[in-house]
Design an enzyme around this catalytic site. Structure first.
Site, short mmCIF file in Angstrom:
data_model
loop_
_atom_site.label_atom_id
_atom_site.label_comp_id
_atom_site.label_asym_id
_atom_site.label_seq_id
_atom_site.Cartn_x
_atom_site.Cartn_y
_atom_site.Cartn_z
N GLU A 50 6.06 0.49 36.29
CA GLU A 50 6.95 -0.35 35.47
C GLU A 50 8.40 0.13 35.49
O GLU A 50 9.32 -0.66 35.39
CB GLU A 50 6.44 -0.41 34.03
CG GLU A 50 5.17 -1.24 33.84
CD GLU A 50 3.90 -0.43 34.06
OE1 GLU A 50 3.99 0.75 34.49
OE2 GLU A 50 2.81 -0.98 33.80
N PHE A 112 -6.13 -0.66 21.23
CA PHE A 112 -6.04 -0.23 22.63
C PHE A 112 -4.73 -0.72 23.25
O PHE A 112 -4.38 -1.88 23.13
CB PHE A 112 -7.24 -0.79 23.41
CG PHE A 112 -7.20 -0.46 24.88
CD1 PHE A 112 -7.30 0.85 25.32
CD2 PHE A 112 -7.05 -1.47 25.83
CE1 PHE A 112 -7.26 1.16 26.68
CE2 PHE A 112 -7.00 -1.16 27.19
CZ PHE A 112 -7.11 0.16 27.61
N GLN A 113 -4.03 0.16 23.89
CA GLN A 113 -2.75 -0.14 24.54
C GLN A 113 -1.72 -0.74 23.57
O GLN A 113 -0.96 -1.61 23.93
CB GLN A 113 -2.94 -1.04 25.76
CG GLN A 113 -3.65 -0.32 26.91
CD GLN A 113 -3.56 -1.05 28.24
OE1 GLN A 113 -3.44 -2.26 28.29
NE2 GLN A 113 -3.63 -0.30 29.34
N LYS A 162 -0.46 -11.11 22.34
CA LYS A 162 -1.29 -11.93 23.21
C LYS A 162 -1.69 -13.26 22.56
O LYS A 162 -1.64 -14.31 23.19
CB LYS A 162 -2.55 -11.14 23.59
CG LYS A 162 -3.33 -11.77 24.72
CD LYS A 162 -4.45 -10.86 25.16
CE LYS A 162 -5.26 -11.52 26.28
NZ LYS A 162 -6.41 -10.69 26.66
N MET A 469 22.26 19.59 42.05
CA MET A 469 23.29 19.62 41.01
C MET A 469 22.96 20.67 39.95
O MET A 469 23.83 21.39 39.48
CB MET A 469 23.43 18.22 40.37
CG MET A 469 24.63 18.09 39.47
SD MET A 469 26.16 18.46 40.32
CE MET A 469 26.76 16.82 40.71
#
Lengths: 555, 173
Positions: A50, A112-113, A162, A469
Site C-alpha cells: 500500500e 478484525f482489521q 463496508k 547520508m
C-alpha cells in the site's frame, strides 16, 4: 437514481475526471472493487504494497498537477498508507485517499482489521472523513477533491465502512461546494503588492528565494519574468528546483544545508529577500540568526500560517503565487543592476561546485553525464539520501516541474513507486529514477508493478554499500563511529533486474558511464544500472549544525 | 499572557479531537477548553484559554484557521466580554459547621446542591478570580472534591460572533 454507495463512488470519481487509481484490495474494500470491475473504465494500478500506492499517486499528482487517487483496505492496508500520506502532507501534494473500514456496528470493537485511520491520520491530512451516513457520500467526495486541490494543496482521506459501501442511496452529484470554514485567499492585497514593487525598485541587492509553491501554482513563467525584469538572482529550495531554468545566468542553484556556496553567500549579502512559495525550512535557514541578516524579508505564501512562523517577515503577503506575480509584474520596470550582477558572478567564480575526479566512479560525474545526455529535460525522480543531494546540485533542470522527490518528510522508499506514478502521469516523457542502495530496498517490490504496467523507467542506483547520508553525519558528528550504516550484504542489483525481466548493468568506471549510459537511456523499456561509487564520498558543501549558511565547509 | 479565544466550529464528530490534537502536536498549552453547541444546532462554540506571547497566539490562531471545521476565531482578550466558570465543591461539613458554610456561600452567591452526612456540595459561577476566592474560603473546612468547567465567554452588548461569518480577518492580509 438508486444505487449502492460503492457504485456511486465510482460515478463520483468519474465526475472528478479521475483517470487512474493506485490501490490494493482487501475484504473491507470488496464492494468498492466490485463496483470498479462492473461499472468503471478508470484504470486501476495494482501495487505490491500500500505504501507503493500512495507514493505512486503522489508522483502522479506532482507531474500531472491533478489530484492523485489511491485506495487500500482497512487495518493494515490503511496503516501502510500512513508514511505516504505524511509525505504528501509535508510537500503539499493533492491526494484523495480511500480506505475501507469494518462495518459501522463493529467500529470500536477492535474487530478484525480495524484501525481508527481517521484518528491516526488527523495530524497528517488536510482533512479527513469517516463516512457513516451513506447519503453524504457525494458531498463528502466533492468536498474532498475540492479541499485537496485548492488553497495549499494536501491529502484528504475518506474512510468508508463496508456496510456503508453496500447501502443503497439516491445518487446525485453536487455541482457546488459549500464549506463555510474554508475560504483560501487567492488574491494578494493590492496595497501590499504596491509596497513590494516599491521595495524592489529601491533595493540594490534583491534575491529571489523560490520554493515548491511556485510549482503548485503553475507560476514558473511568472517567476522567470520577475527575475529577468528586476535582474534578481534566483535560488531554489529543494522543493522549488525545476521551477527556474537551471542553465539561466540568474540561477544560483539550491541554498541551505547542501546548497551552493554562492547561493548561501548571496542570501547573506542580499538587502531584499523575496520568498515565494517557500516555508523557511530549517534545512534552508540553518542557524536562523545568521539567515539573510541584512535583508528586508518579503514572504509570499498561500498559507498564512507559514508567514512569520520561522523568520520575522517585513512584508507578509497571503495569496496564490501566480495571481500575485501576475498583479506585481505590471508595476515593475526593467531594472539593470550591474554592481550586484558583478558580485554574483564573482561569487560563482570564487566558490564553484566542485568535486575531486580521483578515486573511482564519482556520483557527481554520473549525474553530470545524465544531465548532459538528457539536456536537463528528463523527468527525474529521486529517493532520499546523498544521491538526492547530488541530483539537486549537479542536474540542471530545464523544464518546469521535472523533479519528483520527497522534500519535507525525507522519505526513503519514495522513489520507485513515485516514478511509477510519474511515468503513468506523463507517459511520453523519459523518466529516470536516481536512487540509493538503501532507499531502493525499502520499496523494491514495486519493480513488479513497474514491469506489469510496461513502464520504461531507467533506474540508476548510486551504490556505496552504505546508508550514505547517515554515514556522512556519523563522520562529522560521531567521530567516524559508523554504527549500522554499512551494509555487509546486498543482492546483485543487475541480477535482481533479470529476475524481473529487466536489463541490468553494473557500472564501475567512468568509461562504463561514457560508453554504456547513452545506449541504456536511448533503448526502449526499463533498465537498472547499479553504479558502484566510493563509500567515503560525501555531499559538500555542507553547513554544520548550529552554523549559519554562509559558513559552509568543503571537504 | 493569557488569551481567551472564542472559536466557532462545525458541530461534527471529531472536531474536538482535531482542535485538541492540534494544540498538543504543535506544543501549544491549553489552559482550559470548553465546548458546547450554540443557537444553531450545527455550530459549536469553544472557549479556549491559552497562555503565550503575541507570536504564539498568532500561530495558534493561524493553525486553527487551517482546520476545515473551524468557522471563525476571535481573540476576545482585549474586548469587553463577560465570562463565567462553574465550580462544584464538596466540602467536609459536620452538622455544626453547616450554617457557617452556608453564610459563606451567600457571600459568593453560591448554592447548596447536595447535603451528605458529613459533607456539603456547593455550586458557584463567576469569573476566575471569584471562583478562586470561593475555593480559598472553603479550603480550611477540607475540600473533598472539586470540579470546574473551565471558562465560557461572550462579548458584551451588541457585538456578537456571527455563525454565518467567514474566517476572522488574518493579520497578514
Amino acid at each position: 437514481m438508486e444505487m449502492t454507495v460503492a457504485e456511486a463512488l465510482v460515478r463520483c470519481l468519474e465526475k472528478e475526471n479521475v483517470e487512474v487509481i493506485f490501490g490494493y484490495p482487501g475484504g473491507a474494500m470488496l464492494p468498492i472493487y466490485d463496483s470498479l470491475y462492473r461499472f468503471s473504465s478508470i484504470k486501476h494500478v495494482l501495487v505490491r504494497h500500500e505504501q507503493g500506492a500512495v507514493h505512486a499517486a503522489d508522483g502522479y499528482a506532482r507531474v500531472t498537477r491533478k489530484v492523485g487517487v489511491c485506495m487500500a483496505t482497512s487495518g493494515p492496508g490503511a496503516t501502510n498508507l500512513v508514511t505516504g500520506i505524511a509525505n504528501a502532507y509535508m510537500d503539499s501534494i493533492p491526494l484523495v485517499i480511500f480506505t475501507g473500514q469494518v462495518p459501522t456496528v463493529q467500529i470500536g470493537t477492535d474487530a478484525f482489521q480495524e484501525v481508527d485511520i481517521t484518528g491516526i491520520t488527523m495530524p497528517i491530512t488536510k482533512h479527513n472523513y469517516l463516512l457513516k451516513d451513506p447519503t453524504k457520500l457525494a458531498t463528502v467526495v466533492k468536498n474532498a477533491f475540492h479541499i485537496a486541490a485548492t488553497g495549499r494543496p494536501g491529502p484528504v482521506l475518506i474512510d468508508i465502512p463496508k456496510d456503508v459501501a453496500q447501502a443503497k442511496i439516491d445518487f446525485k452529484y453536487p455541482k457546488t461546494v459549500h464549506l463555510r470554514g474554508y475560504k483560501p485567499t487567492y488574491r494578494g492585497h493590492p496595497y501590499k503588492i504596491q509596497t513590494i514593487a516599491k521595495l524592489i525598485k529601491e533595493s540594490r541587492r534583491p534575491l529571489i528565494y523560490a520554493g515548491g509553491g511556485v510549482i503548485s501554482s503553475n507560476a514558473e513563467q511568472e517567476l522567470l519574468q520577475l527575475a529577468e525584469t528586476i535582474s534578481a538572482p534566483v535560488t531554489n529550495t529543494f522543493m522549488g528546483l525545476a521551477s527556474f531554468p537551471g542553465d539561466h545566468p540568474l540561477f544560483l542553484g539550491m541554498l541551505g544545508l547542501h546548497g551552493t556556496r554562492y547561493a548561501n553567500l548571496a542570501v547573506t549579502e542580499c538587502d531584499l529577500l523575496i520568498g515565494i512559495g517557500a516555508r523557511f525550512d530549517d534545512r534552508v535557514t540553518m542557524n536562523i540568526k545568521a539567515f539573510a541578516p541584512n535583508a528586508t524579508v518579503i514572504h509570499i505564501d498561500i498559507d498564512p500560517a507559514e508567514i512569520g512562523k520561522i523568520v520575522e517577515t517585513h512584508v507578509p503577503l497571503v495569496g496564490d503565487v501566480k495571481n500575485i506575480l501576475t498583479a506585481l509584474l505590471p508595476l515593475l520596470e526593467k531594472i539593470d543592476r550591474s554592481e550586484w550582477d558583478a558580485r554574483i558572478r564573482e561569487l560563482k567564480e570564487q566558490y564553484p561546485l566542485t568535486y575531486s575526479r580521483t578515486n573511482g566512479l564519482k556520483p557527481q560525474f554520473i549525474i553530470e553525464q545524465l544531465c548532459a545526455l538528457t539536456r536537463g529535460e528528463a523527468l527525474v525522480v529521486t529517493d532520499v539520501g546523498q544521491h538526492q543531494m547530488w541530483v539537486a546540485q549537479y542536474y540542471h533542470f530545464r523544464s518546469p516541474g521535472t523533479l519528483v522527490s520527497s522534500g519535507g518528510l525525507g522519505c526513503m522508499g519514495f522513489g520507485l513507486p513515485a516514478s511509477v506514478g510519474a511515468q503513468i502521469g506523463r507517459p511520453n516523457q523519459q523518466t529516470i529514477l536516481v536512487t540509493g542502495d538503501g532507499s531502493i530496498q525499502m520499496t523494491i517490490q514495486e519493480l513488479g508493478t513497474m514491469v506489469e504496467q510496461g513502464l520504461p523507467i531507467k533506474i540508476i542506483i548510486l551504490n556505496n554499500f552504505a546508508l550514505g547520508m547517515v554515514r556522512q553525519l556519523q563522520e562529522f558528528y560521531c567521530e567516524g563511529r559508523y554504527m549500522a550504516t554499512n551494509f555487509k550484504f546486498h543482492p546483485d542489483f543487475a541480477q535482481l533486474a533479470k529476475a524481473y525481466s529487466i536489463p541490468g548493468y553494473t557500472f564501475k568506471t567512468d568509461e562504463d558511464v561514457l560508453k554504456t549510459l547513452p545506449e541504456v537511456l536511448s533503448a526502449p523499456g526499463p533498465a537498472i544500472i547499479n553504479c558502484l561509487i566510493p563509500p567515503e564520498e560525501n555531499v559538500t558543501p555542507m553547513v554544520l549544525a548550529g552554523k549559519g549558511i554562509h559558513e559552509a565547509i568543503e571537504c | 499572557m493569557k488569551h481567551t479565544l472564542a472559536v466557532l466550529v462545525e458541530n461534527s464528530p471529531g472536531v474536538l479531537a482535531r482542535v485538541a490534537g492540534l494544540f498538543s502536536r504543535r506544543g501549544f498549552n491549553i489552559e482550559s477548553l470548553t465546548v458546547g453547541r450554540t443557537e444553531s444546532d450545527d455550530v459549536s462554540r469553544m472557549t479556549i484559554v491559552v497562555e503565550g506571547d503575541d507570536r504564539l497566539l498568532e500561530q495558534v490562531s493561524k493553525q486553527l484557521h487551517k482546520l476545515i471545521d473551524v468557522i471563525k476565531i476571535s481573540d476576545i482578550t482585549e474586548e469587553e466580554y463577560v465570562d463565567r466558570d462553574l465550580v462544584m465543591i464538596k466540602v467536609a461539613a459536620d452538622p455544626g459547621q453547616r450554617v457557617e458554610i452556608m453564610q459563606m456561600a451567600n457571600v459568593f452567591r453560591a448554592r447548596v446542591v447536595d447535603l451528605g452526612r458529613k459533607t456539603m456540595t456547593l455550586e458557584c459561577t463567576g469569573n476566575e478570580g471569584k471562583i478562586n476566592a470561593f475555593e480559598e474560603s472553603l479550603r480550611p473546612y477540607g475540600i473533598k472534591e472539586l470540579v470546574r468547567t473551565g471558562k465560557v465567554a461572550m462579548l458584551r452588548g451588541s457585538k456578537f460572533g456571527s455563525t454565518n461569518g467567514t474566517h476572522a480577518d488574518s493579520k497578514d492580509d
